[in-house]
Design an enzyme around this catalytic site. Structure first.
Site, short mmCIF file in Angstrom:
data_model
loop_
_atom_site.label_atom_id
_atom_site.label_comp_id
_atom_site.label_asym_id
_atom_site.label_seq_id
_atom_site.Cartn_x
_atom_site.Cartn_y
_atom_site.Cartn_z
N TYR A 59 -12.47 7.40 -32.99
CA TYR A 59 -12.57 5.96 -33.13
C TYR A 59 -13.90 5.42 -32.60
O TYR A 59 -14.41 4.43 -33.09
CB TYR A 59 -11.43 5.27 -32.37
CG TYR A 59 -10.13 5.22 -33.14
CD1 TYR A 59 -9.46 6.38 -33.48
CD2 TYR A 59 -9.58 4.01 -33.52
CE1 TYR A 59 -8.27 6.34 -34.19
CE2 TYR A 59 -8.39 3.95 -34.22
CZ TYR A 59 -7.73 5.11 -34.55
OH TYR A 59 -6.56 5.05 -35.24
N LYS A 66 -5.13 20.40 -31.27
CA LYS A 66 -5.45 21.34 -32.34
C LYS A 66 -6.41 22.37 -31.73
O LYS A 66 -7.53 22.56 -32.19
CB LYS A 66 -6.07 20.58 -33.52
CG LYS A 66 -6.19 21.37 -34.79
CD LYS A 66 -4.87 21.63 -35.50
CE LYS A 66 -5.08 22.57 -36.68
NZ LYS A 66 -3.81 22.97 -37.33
N ASP A 118 0.04 19.80 -35.96
CA ASP A 118 0.77 19.97 -37.23
C ASP A 118 2.22 20.38 -36.95
O ASP A 118 3.16 19.86 -37.57
CB ASP A 118 0.06 20.96 -38.17
CG ASP A 118 -0.35 22.26 -37.49
OD1 ASP A 118 -0.25 22.36 -36.25
OD2 ASP A 118 -0.78 23.19 -38.20
N ASP A 128 -2.33 8.00 -32.88
CA ASP A 128 -2.14 6.94 -33.87
C ASP A 128 -1.11 7.40 -34.91
O ASP A 128 -0.15 6.67 -35.22
CB ASP A 128 -3.49 6.64 -34.55
CG ASP A 128 -3.38 5.60 -35.64
OD1 ASP A 128 -2.69 4.59 -35.42
OD2 ASP A 128 -3.99 5.79 -36.72
N ASP A 181 3.34 6.41 -35.10
CA ASP A 181 4.00 5.82 -36.27
C ASP A 181 5.17 6.68 -36.71
O ASP A 181 6.26 6.18 -37.03
CB ASP A 181 3.02 5.71 -37.46
CG ASP A 181 2.31 4.36 -37.53
OD1 ASP A 181 2.04 3.79 -36.46
OD2 ASP A 181 2.03 3.89 -38.65
C1 IPM Z 1 -2.60 1.04 -34.12
C2 IPM Z 1 -3.33 0.59 -35.36
C3 IPM Z 1 -4.81 0.48 -35.03
C4 IPM Z 1 -5.28 1.86 -34.64
C5 IPM Z 1 -5.67 -0.12 -36.16
C6 IPM Z 1 -5.19 -1.50 -36.55
C7 IPM Z 1 -7.13 -0.14 -35.81
O1 IPM Z 1 -3.08 1.47 -36.41
O2 IPM Z 1 -2.65 0.30 -33.12
O3 IPM Z 1 -2.01 2.10 -34.14
O4 IPM Z 1 -5.63 2.69 -35.51
O5 IPM Z 1 -5.31 2.15 -33.45
MG MG Z 2 -1.64 2.97 -35.95
#
Ligand code: IPM
Ligand code: MG
Length: 290
Positions: free
Chosen positions: A141, A191, A223, A247, A251
């Protein structure tokens, strides 16, 4: 009296924030804690008003506060903008400027939601109670150099995955500390069979583990972790990982409990203010429906 800055942002952000505010006021009343709330624009809403996703005044307001409550940013309206002007820069800028390096993202099964999970009941039967500790200010990032250029008439693009040992150590310490208050199991996800940065993560984390002898440390390739999260989520307690892996995995972890919409997150650093935000995004497709 706590000074809290509310940054509703875009899409469903303002709707979610309006409800969160009610909860905050209820907490205030019930526990006798006074909050001084200030609201500011961020993301696309700030681009529309002030031309930038995160105005200096907004950042300063946050820096002087005790805590920041963030909604969500982004939407198709701003997708054409160059990287530096996109709504996402707002949250990335806040994380970097406030040095919020440890992102705590829980995913726990709420029994009444189990039917909403995409996983079979037998897989969920052991329960799910995972805390992803994601490093938030390093890795791909923010690594330099990054960019797109032309070489021999062809475009090439590059991002840099870089970590210093100090960056790894400080987030690892938080990972171990939160594990001490849970089931005392920490899994470093990386990894290390391919990436040099992952090898440094393993070295540093295996040093830090000595300060936390009561926490059981394990290692897993990312993975495999993505696979285990859907095949056997009950095996995890704390997952410690770098920015990009965190990230993606956070999710995934949030989705297996039935709704990414219900999970909170905290971004912590060495000093206040800390930032709190939902794990979900701005969900423009369902915005404005309450
Ligand atoms: C998160 C989001 C952010 C990230 C984006 C909006 C930049 O996906 O907070 O997970 O990638 O960190
Ligand atoms: Mg995210």
């Amino acid at each position: 009296m706590y000074n809290v800055v509310l940054l509703p942002g875009d899409g469903i952000g303002p709707e979610v924030m309006a409800q969160a505010k009610k909860v905050l006021m209820a907490v205030s009343e019930k526990f006798g804690i006074a909050f001084n709330l200030k609201e500011a624009l961020v993301g696309g809403a700030s681009i529309d008003e002030m031309g930038v996703p995160l105005a200096d005044e907004t950042l300063e307001l946050c820096m002087k506060s005790d805590a920041v409550l963030f909604g969500a940013v982004g939407g198709p309206k701003w997708d054409h903008l160059p990287m530096e002007l996109r709504p996402e820069r707002a949250i990335l800028g806040l994380r970097k400027e406030l040095d919020l390096f440890a992102n705590l993202r829980p995913a726990f099964l709420i029994p009444s939601l189990a039917a909403k999970s995409p996983l079979k009941g037998e897989i969920l039967s052991k329960g799910v109670d995972i805390l992803v500790v994601r490093e938030l200010t390093g890795g791909l990032y923010f690594g330099e150099p990054k960019g797109i250029k032309v070489r021999d008439d062809k475009r090439i693009a590059y991002d840099t995955l870089v970590y210093t040992e100090d960056q790894i150590r400080r987030v690892a310490e938080i990972g171990f500390r939160v594990a001490q208050n849970r089931k005392k199991k920490l899994c470093l996800v990386d990894k290390a069979n391919v990436l040099e940065s992952s090898r440094l993560w393993r070295e540093v984390v295996s040093e830090v583990t000595k300060e936390f002898p009561d926490v059981e440390l394990s290692y897993m390739y990312v993975d495999n972790c993505a696979m285990q999260l859907v095949a056997n989520p009950g095996m995890f307690d704390v997952i410690l990982t770098e920015n990009t892996f965190g990230d993606i995995l956070s999710d995934e972890a949030a989705a297996i409990i039935g709704s990414i919409g219900l999970m909170p997150s905290a971004s912590l650093g060495d000093k206040k203010p800390y930032l709190y935000e939902p794990v979900h995004g701005s969900a423009p497709d369902i915005a404005g429906r309450g």
